[in-house]
Design a protein around this motif. Structure first.
Motif, PDB file in Angstrom:
ATOM      1  N   PRO A  96       6.997   5.258  -9.701  1.00 30.51           N
ATOM      2  CA  PRO A  96       8.447   5.109  -9.891  1.00 30.51           C
ATOM      3  C   PRO A  96       8.959   3.804  -9.308  1.00 30.51           C
ATOM      4  CG  PRO A  96       8.003   6.574  -8.053  1.00 30.51           C
ATOM      5  CD  PRO A  96       6.664   6.225  -8.642  1.00 30.51           C
ATOM      6  N   ALA A  97      10.197   3.503  -9.594  1.00 29.72           N
ATOM      7  CA  ALA A  97      10.782   2.220  -9.189  1.00 29.72           C
ATOM      8  C   ALA A  97      10.763   2.020  -7.681  1.00 29.72           C
ATOM      9  CB  ALA A  97      12.215   2.124  -9.717  1.00 29.72           C
ATOM     10  N   HIS A  98      10.980   3.095  -6.892  1.00 30.52           N
ATOM     11  CA  HIS A  98      11.078   2.892  -5.448  1.00 30.52           C
ATOM     12  C   HIS A  98       9.756   2.483  -4.815  1.00 30.52           C
ATOM     13  CE1 HIS A  98       9.489   7.063  -5.065  1.00 30.52           C
ATOM     14  NE2 HIS A  98       9.066   6.638  -3.893  1.00 30.52           N
ATOM     15  N   ARG A  99       8.639   2.671  -5.541  1.00 34.17           N
ATOM     16  CA  ARG A  99       7.352   2.210  -5.020  1.00 34.17           C
ATOM     17  C   ARG A  99       7.060   0.761  -5.399  1.00 34.17           C
ATOM     18  NH1 ARG A  99       3.030   7.242  -5.459  1.00 34.17           N
ATOM     19  NH2 ARG A  99       4.310   8.760  -4.310  1.00 34.17           N
ATOM     20  N   MET A 100       7.895   0.182  -6.219  1.00 34.78           N
ATOM     21  CA  MET A 100       7.682  -1.204  -6.648  1.00 34.78           C
ATOM     22  C   MET A 100       8.511  -2.150  -5.792  1.00 34.78           C
ATOM     23  SD  MET A 100       7.831  -0.699 -10.787  1.00 34.78           S
ATOM     24  CE  MET A 100       7.427   0.886 -11.510  1.00 34.78           C
ATOM     25  N   THR A 101       8.503  -1.934  -4.493  1.00 30.32           N
ATOM     26  CA  THR A 101       9.306  -2.730  -3.579  1.00 30.32           C
ATOM     27  C   THR A 101       8.450  -3.170  -2.400  1.00 30.32           C
ATOM     28  OG1 THR A 101      10.000  -0.814  -2.270  1.00 30.32           O
ATOM     29  CG2 THR A 101      11.380  -1.407  -4.175  1.00 30.32           C
ATOM     30  N   VAL A 102       8.849  -4.273  -1.782  1.00 27.05           N
ATOM     31  CA  VAL A 102       8.161  -4.727  -0.572  1.00 27.05           C
ATOM     32  C   VAL A 102       8.304  -3.683   0.529  1.00 27.05           C
ATOM     33  CG1 VAL A 102       8.108  -6.501   1.219  1.00 27.05           C
ATOM     34  CG2 VAL A 102       8.440  -7.158  -1.178  1.00 27.05           C
ATOM     35  N   ARG A 103       9.461  -3.064   0.612  1.00 24.42           N
ATOM     36  CA  ARG A 103       9.682  -2.045   1.643  1.00 24.42           C
ATOM     37  C   ARG A 103       8.675  -0.911   1.514  1.00 24.42           C
ATOM     38  NH1 ARG A 103      15.414   1.156   2.781  1.00 24.42           N
ATOM     39  NH2 ARG A 103      14.626   2.458   4.497  1.00 24.42           N
ATOM     40  N   TYR A 104       8.453  -0.434   0.298  1.00 24.20           N
ATOM     41  CA  TYR A 104       7.499   0.654   0.113  1.00 24.20           C
ATOM     42  C   TYR A 104       6.088   0.203   0.489  1.00 24.20           C
ATOM     43  CZ  TYR A 104       4.338   4.029  -1.892  1.00 24.20           C
ATOM     44  OH  TYR A 104       3.321   4.947  -2.049  1.00 24.20           O
ATOM     45  N   LEU A 105       5.682  -0.983   0.048  1.00 20.28           N
ATOM     46  CA  LEU A 105       4.332  -1.448   0.333  1.00 20.28           C
ATOM     47  C   LEU A 105       4.115  -1.604   1.836  1.00 20.28           C
ATOM     48  CD1 LEU A 105       3.702  -4.045  -2.513  1.00 20.28           C
ATOM     49  CD2 LEU A 105       3.043  -1.638  -2.428  1.00 20.28           C
ATOM     50  N   ARG A 106       5.130  -2.056   2.539  1.00 17.64           N
ATOM     51  CA  ARG A 106       5.005  -2.189   3.996  1.00 17.64           C
ATOM     52  C   ARG A 106       4.931  -0.804   4.661  1.00 17.64           C
ATOM     53  NH1 ARG A 106       6.207  -6.766   6.947  1.00 17.64           N
ATOM     54  NH2 ARG A 106       7.634  -5.651   8.334  1.00 17.64           N
ATOM     55  N   TRP A 107       5.693   0.160   4.164  1.00 15.65           N
ATOM     56  CA  TRP A 107       5.579   1.529   4.668  1.00 15.65           C
ATOM     57  C   TRP A 107       4.169   2.055   4.438  1.00 15.65           C
ATOM     58  CZ3 TRP A 107       4.384   5.864   1.708  1.00 15.65           C
ATOM     59  CH2 TRP A 107       4.461   7.092   2.375  1.00 15.65           C
ATOM     60  N   ARG A 108       3.640   1.798   3.243  1.00 15.33           N
ATOM     61  CA  ARG A 108       2.277   2.246   2.918  1.00 15.33           C
ATOM     62  C   ARG A 108       1.258   1.585   3.840  1.00 15.33           C
ATOM     63  NH1 ARG A 108      -1.879   3.741   2.586  1.00 15.33           N
ATOM     64  NH2 ARG A 108      -3.205   4.407   0.859  1.00 15.33           N
ATOM     65  N   MET A 109       1.477   0.329   4.163  1.00 13.36           N
ATOM     66  CA  MET A 109       0.545  -0.372   5.043  1.00 13.36           C
ATOM     67  C   MET A 109       0.648   0.123   6.483  1.00 13.36           C
ATOM     68  SD  MET A 109      -1.397  -2.274   3.273  1.00 13.36           S
ATOM     69  CE  MET A 109      -2.149  -3.275   4.557  1.00 13.36           C
ATOM     70  N   LYS A 110       1.839   0.497   6.931  1.00 12.81           N
ATOM     71  CA  LYS A 110       1.949   1.087   8.272  1.00 12.81           C
ATOM     72  C   LYS A 110       1.153   2.381   8.354  1.00 12.81           C
ATOM     73  CE  LYS A 110       6.360  -0.852   9.816  1.00 12.81           C
ATOM     74  NZ  LYS A 110       7.771  -0.567  10.185  1.00 12.81           N
ATOM     75  N   ASN A 111       1.235   3.191   7.311  1.00 18.03           N
ATOM     76  CA  ASN A 111       0.432   4.411   7.301  1.00 18.03           C
ATOM     77  C   ASN A 111      -1.053   4.099   7.261  1.00 18.03           C
ATOM     78  OD1 ASN A 111       2.265   6.457   7.635  1.00 18.03           O
ATOM     79  ND2 ASN A 111       2.559   6.834   5.462  1.00 18.03           N
ATOM     80  N   GLU A 112      -1.418   3.059   6.540  1.00 18.38           N
ATOM     81  CA  GLU A 112      -2.816   2.651   6.524  1.00 18.38           C
ATOM     82  C   GLU A 112      -3.263   2.233   7.924  1.00 18.38           C
ATOM     83  OE1 GLU A 112      -6.607   1.857   4.919  1.00 18.38           O
ATOM     84  OE2 GLU A 112      -4.892   2.991   4.167  1.00 18.38           O
ATOM     85  N   GLY A 113      -2.381   1.554   8.647  1.00 16.75           N
ATOM     86  CA  GLY A 113      -2.706   1.163  10.012  1.00 16.75           C
ATOM     87  C   GLY A 113      -2.928   2.369  10.907  1.00 16.75           C
ATOM     88  N   ARG A 114      -2.096   3.397  10.757  1.00 11.02           N
ATOM     89  CA  ARG A 114      -2.284   4.619  11.539  1.00 11.02           C
ATOM     90  C   ARG A 114      -3.635   5.260  11.215  1.00 11.02           C
ATOM     91  NH1 ARG A 114       3.283   5.289   9.716  1.00 11.02           N
ATOM     92  NH2 ARG A 114       4.722   4.949  11.456  1.00 11.02           N
ATOM     93  N   SER A 115      -3.979   5.293   9.928  1.00  9.18           N
ATOM     94  CA  SER A 115      -5.264   5.864   9.527  1.00  9.18           C
ATOM     95  C   SER A 115      -6.428   5.079  10.113  1.00  9.18           C
ATOM     96  CB  SER A 115      -5.374   5.892   7.994  1.00  9.18           C
ATOM     97  OG  SER A 115      -4.404   6.745   7.432  1.00  9.18           O
ATOM     98  N   GLU A 116      -6.312   3.746  10.077  1.00 13.51           N
ATOM     99  CA  GLU A 116      -7.384   2.913  10.615  1.00 13.51           C
ATOM    100  C   GLU A 116      -7.521   3.105  12.118  1.00 13.51           C
ATOM    101  OE1 GLU A 116      -9.755   0.946   9.223  1.00 13.51           O
ATOM    102  OE2 GLU A 116      -9.092   1.958   7.399  1.00 13.51           O
ATOM    103  N   ALA A 117      -6.403   3.252  12.818  1.00 12.32           N
ATOM    104  CA  ALA A 117      -6.466   3.500  14.260  1.00 12.32           C
ATOM    105  C   ALA A 117      -7.207   4.810  14.542  1.00 12.32           C
ATOM    106  CB  ALA A 117      -5.065   3.538  14.856  1.00 12.32           C
TER     107      ALA A 117
END
Length: 347
Positions: free
Chosen positions: A244-265
């Protein structure tokens, strides 16, 4: 890949009766976790109606929503592939996935997300692939984008010419099947032998609400790799991931990357068996400093949509996620205990 006898469960007699004919015939259980996304879920179920072999369908509802159960009962009245509704009120994607496995009647399990639709031969590809390769314990297939509105040019530039773009769960490894011990797949589109899932202790913790608390399917595949298990890529097992449109934003991608960081930790602590306060403090300091330096370096072009600054901003978000996770674990005794837990199945 024969089905074992039905072990009942809490889904209710009516739902079990509606799906009974598929229990005897199917060699694949499809498990769909969901949480308050009934519209996309019903679209996914309508797409699965086009599969040309019998499948057992289980929806594990993290909201335990009676309204959804009623909608599924209506769906089952004339469904080619009836659905069993399993409530799982413990909030967490790993609870839903693991609960689905305990209610499955088949040895072969396919996990999908509720915002996917499926190529017509998707289920058959998995069944035939596992039958042809008895040494293969898990597999996945390609996931292509189904843009719900035209994506911005900067996003297409980020995705272009990349076999994987995990921030949107997109993957295409080409037209040829492959088998090795290093591959891993996302819960959007993967299959696994039930016996291998149980032996590995199930899915590690993942999303709880909007926040990642573990490494989910990534952790599962790490556990499989530790045993030397063979994992396959099956190009015919194609899904379309609706974006959807709300995932096509820099804000969403950065949120997704923060979660990726938590997973990597989470994964790093488990790898080094380092859940001490000192180790977590070092992780926090290292990553918060790196995130700050990267953010400063891109401040002059902060609002640019060029690919390189965007990737730097995503890197900063990922390192921030690692630091946030370490900080939380420093203060949470229960989280530190969970970091080293291996078995998440509830049998």
């Amino acid at each position: 890949m024969r089905c074992r006898p039905n072990d009942g469960g809490s889904a209710g007699h009516d739902a079990r009766s509606a799906a009974n004919r598929n229990y005897r015939l199917s060699r694949l259980t499809v498990i769909i976790p969901t949480y308050r996304r009934s519209v996309s879920l019903m679209r996914a179920l309508a797409s699965l109606e086009e599969q040309d072999i019998p499948i057992e369908l289980i929806v594990v509802d993290n909201a335990a929503d009676i309204v959804l159960r009623t909608a599924l009962n209506s769906f089952n009245e004339d469904a080619r592939h009836p659905v069993r509704w399993i409530p799982e009120p413990r909030l967490g994607l790993h609870y839903a996935r693991n609960t689905g496995a305990t209610h499955a009647t088949c040895e072969l399990l396919a996990y999908v997300d509720d915002d996917a639709t499926f190529a017509p031969g998707w289920a058959r590809t998995y069944v035939e692939g596992f039958a042809a390769h008895p040494e293969m314990v898990a597999a996945g297939g390609p996931s292509h984008p189904a843009w719900e509105c035209p994506p911005p040019a900067w996003l297409l530039a980020l995705v272009a010419r990349r076999p994987m773009f995990f921030q949107l769960s997109l993957r295409d490894m080409g037209p040829d099947a492959s088998f090795d011990e290093t591959e891993s797949f996302w819960g959007l589109n993967m299959a696994i032998r039930r016996s291998a899932l149980l032996a590995a202790g199930g899915f590690n913790p993942e999303l709880v609400g909007d926040e990642s608390v573990g490494d989910g399917e990534g952790g599962l595949f790490r556990k499989l790799r530790a045993t030397g298990a063979r994992v396959g890529y099956l190009p015919g097992a194609l899904v379309h991931h609706h974006i959807p449109a709300h995932r096509m934003t820099v804000r969403y991608l950065r949120w997704r990357m923060k979660n990726e960081g938590r997973s990597e930790a989470f994964a790093l602590v488990r790898r080094d068996r380092a859940s001490s306060r000192a180790a977590l403090a070092r992780m926090f300091v290292k990553n918060i400093m790196l995130a700050g330096l990267v953010e400063l370096s891109v401040t002059p072009v902060r609002w640019s949509r060029r690919v390189f600054p965007l990737r730097l901003r995503m890197l900063a978000a990922e390192r921030t996620g690692r630091a946030m996770y370490a900080w939380r674990a420093l203060a949470d005794d229960e989280l530190r205990r969970q970091l080293l837990e291996d078995d998440w199945m509830v049998r």
